[in-house]
Design a protein around this motif. Structure first.
Motif, PDB file in Angstrom:
ATOM      1  N   LEU A  85       0.760  -1.147   0.044  1.00  0.00           N
ATOM      2  CA  LEU A  85      -0.036   0.044   0.035  1.00  0.00           C
ATOM      3  C   LEU A  85       0.831   1.161   0.017  1.00  0.00           C
ATOM      4  CD1 LEU A  85      -2.558  -1.016   2.468  1.00  0.00           C
ATOM      5  CD2 LEU A  85      -3.141  -0.902   0.184  1.00  0.00           C
ATOM      6  N   THR A  86       2.245   1.118   0.199  1.00  0.00           N
ATOM      7  CA  THR A  86       2.903   2.438   0.488  1.00  0.00           C
ATOM      8  C   THR A  86       3.705   2.707  -0.887  1.00  0.00           C
ATOM      9  OG1 THR A  86       4.720   0.890   1.355  1.00  0.00           O
ATOM     10  CG2 THR A  86       3.077   1.943   2.940  1.00  0.00           C
ATOM     11  N   GLY A  87       3.179   2.674  -2.067  1.00  0.00           N
ATOM     12  CA  GLY A  87       3.873   3.007  -3.044  1.00  0.00           C
ATOM     13  C   GLY A  87       5.344   2.663  -3.373  1.00  0.00           C
ATOM     14  N   SER A  88       6.031   3.646  -3.577  1.00  0.00           N
ATOM     15  CA  SER A  88       7.662   3.296  -3.233  1.00  0.00           C
ATOM     16  C   SER A  88       8.505   3.312  -2.261  1.00  0.00           C
ATOM     17  CB  SER A  88       8.550   4.440  -4.411  1.00  0.00           C
ATOM     18  OG  SER A  88       8.195   5.765  -3.674  1.00  0.00           O
ATOM     19  N   VAL A  89       7.832   3.776  -1.137  1.00  0.00           N
ATOM     20  CA  VAL A  89       8.029   3.399   0.145  1.00  0.00           C
ATOM     21  C   VAL A  89       8.122   2.211   0.624  1.00  0.00           C
ATOM     22  CG1 VAL A  89       7.847   4.004   2.774  1.00  0.00           C
ATOM     23  CG2 VAL A  89       7.831   5.641   0.769  1.00  0.00           C
ATOM     24  N   ARG A  90       9.474   1.677   1.251  1.00  0.00           N
ATOM     25  CA  ARG A  90       9.565   0.296   1.788  1.00  0.00           C
ATOM     26  C   ARG A  90       9.356   0.403   3.016  1.00  0.00           C
ATOM     27  NH1 ARG A  90       7.481  -0.521  -2.025  1.00  0.00           N
ATOM     28  NH2 ARG A  90       8.196  -1.524  -4.021  1.00  0.00           N
ATOM     29  N   VAL A  91       8.427  -0.165   3.831  1.00  0.00           N
ATOM     30  CA  VAL A  91       8.438  -0.049   5.258  1.00  0.00           C
ATOM     31  C   VAL A  91       9.790  -0.762   6.096  1.00  0.00           C
ATOM     32  CG1 VAL A  91       7.050  -0.577   7.282  1.00  0.00           C
ATOM     33  CG2 VAL A  91       5.855   0.021   4.948  1.00  0.00           C
ATOM     34  N   GLY A  92      10.416   0.117   6.831  1.00  0.00           N
ATOM     35  CA  GLY A  92      11.241  -0.588   7.445  1.00  0.00           C
ATOM     36  C   GLY A  92      12.767  -0.550   6.884  1.00  0.00           C
ATOM     37  N   GLU A  93      12.570  -0.210   5.602  1.00  0.00           N
ATOM     38  CA  GLU A  93      13.950  -0.154   4.809  1.00  0.00           C
ATOM     39  C   GLU A  93      14.359   0.969   4.332  1.00  0.00           C
ATOM     40  OE1 GLU A  93      13.558  -3.061   1.436  1.00  0.00           O
ATOM     41  OE2 GLU A  93      12.553  -4.643   2.771  1.00  0.00           O
ATOM     42  N   SER A  94      13.310   1.820   3.300  1.00  0.00           N
ATOM     43  CA  SER A  94      13.721   3.089   2.866  1.00  0.00           C
ATOM     44  C   SER A  94      13.098   4.151   4.057  1.00  0.00           C
ATOM     45  CB  SER A  94      12.909   3.377   1.643  1.00  0.00           C
ATOM     46  OG  SER A  94      11.534   3.372   1.982  1.00  0.00           O
ATOM     47  N   HIS A  95      12.308   3.657   4.814  1.00  0.00           N
ATOM     48  CA  HIS A  95      11.731   4.465   6.012  1.00  0.00           C
ATOM     49  C   HIS A  95      11.271   3.858   7.042  1.00  0.00           C
ATOM     50  CE1 HIS A  95      11.395   7.190   2.185  1.00  0.00           C
ATOM     51  NE2 HIS A  95      11.519   8.242   3.007  1.00  0.00           N
ATOM     52  N   VAL A  96      11.398   4.310   8.216  1.00  0.00           N
ATOM     53  CA  VAL A  96      11.037   3.341   9.569  1.00  0.00           C
ATOM     54  C   VAL A  96       9.930   4.219  10.012  1.00  0.00           C
ATOM     55  CG1 VAL A  96      12.021   2.933  11.912  1.00  0.00           C
ATOM     56  CG2 VAL A  96      13.581   2.860   9.841  1.00  0.00           C
ATOM     57  N   ASP A  97       9.693   5.443  10.014  1.00  0.00           N
ATOM     58  CA  ASP A  97       8.566   5.976  10.744  1.00  0.00           C
ATOM     59  C   ASP A  97       7.342   6.095   9.498  1.00  0.00           C
ATOM     60  OD1 ASP A  97       7.620   8.086  12.912  1.00  0.00           O
ATOM     61  OD2 ASP A  97       7.457   9.180  10.928  1.00  0.00           O
ATOM     62  N   LEU A  98       6.090   6.010  10.050  1.00  0.00           N
ATOM     63  CA  LEU A  98       5.003   6.196   9.080  1.00  0.00           C
ATOM     64  C   LEU A  98       5.011   7.464   8.772  1.00  0.00           C
ATOM     65  CD1 LEU A  98       1.502   4.707  10.019  1.00  0.00           C
ATOM     66  CD2 LEU A  98       1.984   7.054   9.242  1.00  0.00           C
ATOM     67  N   CYS A  99       5.092   8.341   9.412  1.00  0.00           N
ATOM     68  CA  CYS A  99       4.680   9.785   8.838  1.00  0.00           C
ATOM     69  C   CYS A  99       5.900  10.243   7.845  1.00  0.00           C
ATOM     70  CB  CYS A  99       4.648  10.972  10.217  1.00  0.00           C
ATOM     71  SG  CYS A  99       3.072  10.615  11.170  1.00  0.00           S
ATOM     72  N   ASP A 100       6.845   9.821   8.294  1.00  0.00           N
ATOM     73  CA  ASP A 100       8.262  10.305   7.202  1.00  0.00           C
ATOM     74  C   ASP A 100       7.879   9.588   5.770  1.00  0.00           C
ATOM     75  OD1 ASP A 100       9.466  11.879   9.041  1.00  0.00           O
ATOM     76  OD2 ASP A 100      10.852  10.260   9.490  1.00  0.00           O
ATOM     77  N   GLY A 101       7.297   8.326   6.040  1.00  0.00           N
ATOM     78  CA  GLY A 101       7.021   7.683   4.756  1.00  0.00           C
ATOM     79  C   GLY A 101       5.759   8.453   4.017  1.00  0.00           C
ATOM     80  N   ALA A 102       4.873   8.827   4.754  1.00  0.00           N
ATOM     81  CA  ALA A 102       3.940   9.739   4.129  1.00  0.00           C
ATOM     82  C   ALA A 102       4.308  10.780   3.378  1.00  0.00           C
ATOM     83  CB  ALA A 102       2.769   9.811   5.103  1.00  0.00           C
ATOM     84  N   ALA A 103       5.088  11.463   4.210  1.00  0.00           N
ATOM     85  CA  ALA A 103       5.702  12.661   3.568  1.00  0.00           C
ATOM     86  C   ALA A 103       6.540  12.287   2.466  1.00  0.00           C
ATOM     87  CB  ALA A 103       6.421  13.440   4.722  1.00  0.00           C
ATOM     88  N   ALA A 104       7.068  11.332   2.272  1.00  0.00           N
ATOM     89  CA  ALA A 104       7.983  10.900   1.102  1.00  0.00           C
ATOM     90  C   ALA A 104       7.113  10.659  -0.115  1.00  0.00           C
ATOM     91  CB  ALA A 104       8.582   9.770   1.529  1.00  0.00           C
ATOM     92  N   VAL A 105       6.046  10.188  -0.077  1.00  0.00           N
ATOM     93  CA  VAL A 105       5.153   9.862  -1.231  1.00  0.00           C
ATOM     94  C   VAL A 105       4.287  11.387  -1.648  1.00  0.00           C
ATOM     95  CG1 VAL A 105       4.847   7.453  -0.868  1.00  0.00           C
ATOM     96  CG2 VAL A 105       2.937   9.086   0.067  1.00  0.00           C
ATOM     97  N   GLY A 106       4.464  12.524  -0.919  1.00  0.00           N
ATOM     98  CA  GLY A 106       3.842  13.782  -1.127  1.00  0.00           C
ATOM     99  C   GLY A 106       2.922  13.983  -0.571  1.00  0.00           C
ATOM    100  N   ALA A 107       2.578  13.322   0.644  1.00  0.00           N
ATOM    101  CA  ALA A 107       1.338  13.657   1.162  1.00  0.00           C
ATOM    102  C   ALA A 107       1.397  15.062   2.081  1.00  0.00           C
ATOM    103  CB  ALA A 107       0.922  12.722   2.039  1.00  0.00           C
ATOM    104  N   SER A 108       0.536  15.678   2.192  1.00  0.00           N
ATOM    105  CA  SER A 108       0.355  16.753   3.325  1.00  0.00           C
ATOM    106  C   SER A 108      -0.431  16.513   4.427  1.00  0.00           C
ATOM    107  CB  SER A 108       0.269  18.170   2.540  1.00  0.00           C
ATOM    108  OG  SER A 108      -1.054  18.178   2.074  1.00  0.00           O
TER     109      SER A 108
END
Length: 293
Positions: free
Chosen positions: A207-230
């Motif tokens: 569900l997280t697009g190009s973000v890889r949970v626990g690999e590219s990003h550890v924190d949920l909010c950082d991951g959401a910001a990385a896919v361009g969410a505000s």
């Protein structure tokens, strides 16, 4: 600090009606959206899907569920929306049956599934200042839905720009790949990352697009910001003051769903959320009006 973009930028709390105002009137109908507007909401949330002939319609479920739908022509109960044309869908009454889970829910007899354009036009006429949280229903594990992701998004963005609401809406999805694509196609339209507990932020999540949970990003909010969410929009059970603090630190606003109990509304407001989505927006509006600023 610069205000985060959204209906809360002016300092107001955002109350959004869920699928119109599902606790008050049958969901996703023009009468349901009118009921939400009448409570004084600052926003409404709705779901969109593609029909077989490429129309963007406002409906939550992938299939026509018999507890919500009455066929007035051929029996379409259980049929997938993606396999039906708009003309076929128009034969289904989605307003006459109320749900036992919402004992105060009023019917809207004869109501039909609407296109996004019809709902937005209705809103622009009756409540031109409301914000629109438009959830694109895409299951990345469903090959058909994944293949239609761009077509659905392009239809939504065309409708948003035609209605002139690109400055007062969110592209909203559990499928974060939708948000990444929207950032490319329409950077002027804000994006909101939906989060479901135990499904979204888990290793190997689709569900997280190009973000890889626990690999590219550890924190949920950082991951959401990385896919361009505000905005991050989690199941309200996930939200406490620490979650809000972390989201705000990542530059995200917090819009939890679906919050129906007044006591929980108070807890979330005290935790610092920016708004909430509710089947009973009247409860949230009444609570806010009775609470000192």
């Amino acid at each position: 600090m610069t205000a985060r973009p959204g209906p809360w930028a002016s300092g107001r709390f955002d109350v959004e009606g869920h699928r119109g105002a599902r606790g008050l009137v049958v969901e996703s109908t023009l009468a349901g959206f009118t009921a939400a507007f009448d409570t004084g909401v600052t926003g409404v949330e709705l779901d969109v899907r593609l029909t077989a002939d490429g129309e963007v319609v406002v409906w939550h479920d992938a299939e026509l569920q018999p507890d919500k739908c009455v066929s007035t022509g051929p029996d379409l109960g259980g049929a997938r929306l993606a396999d039906l044309t708009l003309e076929q869908l128009r034969t289904v009454d989605v307003g006459s049956r109320t749900l036992a889970a919402f004992p105060d829910q009023r019917p809207s007899p004869g109501a039909r599934i609407c296109t996004l354009d019809e709902v937005l036009a209705h809103g622009r006429e009756h409540a031109p200042d409301v914000w629109w949280t438009i959830e694109l229903k895409v299951n990345p594990l469903d090959a058909g839905e994944a293949a239609g992701r761009r077509r659905l998004l392009e239809g939504v963005l065309a409708g948003v720009h035609e209605a002139g609401i690109q400055g007062q809406c969110f592209v909203h999805s559990f499928d974060w790949a939708v948000l990444e694509l929207s950032a490319e196609l329409a950077p002027d339209v804000l994006r909101s990352a939906l989060v479901e507990s135990s499904l979204t932020w888990v290793p190997g999540s689709p569900l997280t697009g190009s973000v890889r949970v626990g690999e590219s990003h550890v924190d949920l909010c950082d991951g959401a910001a990385a896919v361009g969410a505000s905005v991050v929009s989690p199941d309200h059970a996930m939200v406490d003051a620490a979650f809000v603090e972390g989201a705000h630190a990542a530059g995200l606003s917090v819009l939890p769903w679906t919050v129906n109990e007044p006591d929980r509304m108070v807890e979330l407001i005290e935790a610092g959320v920016d708004g909430l989505v509710s089947d009973y927006p009247d409860r949230a509006v009444a609570l806010l009006s009775s609470t000192p600023a």
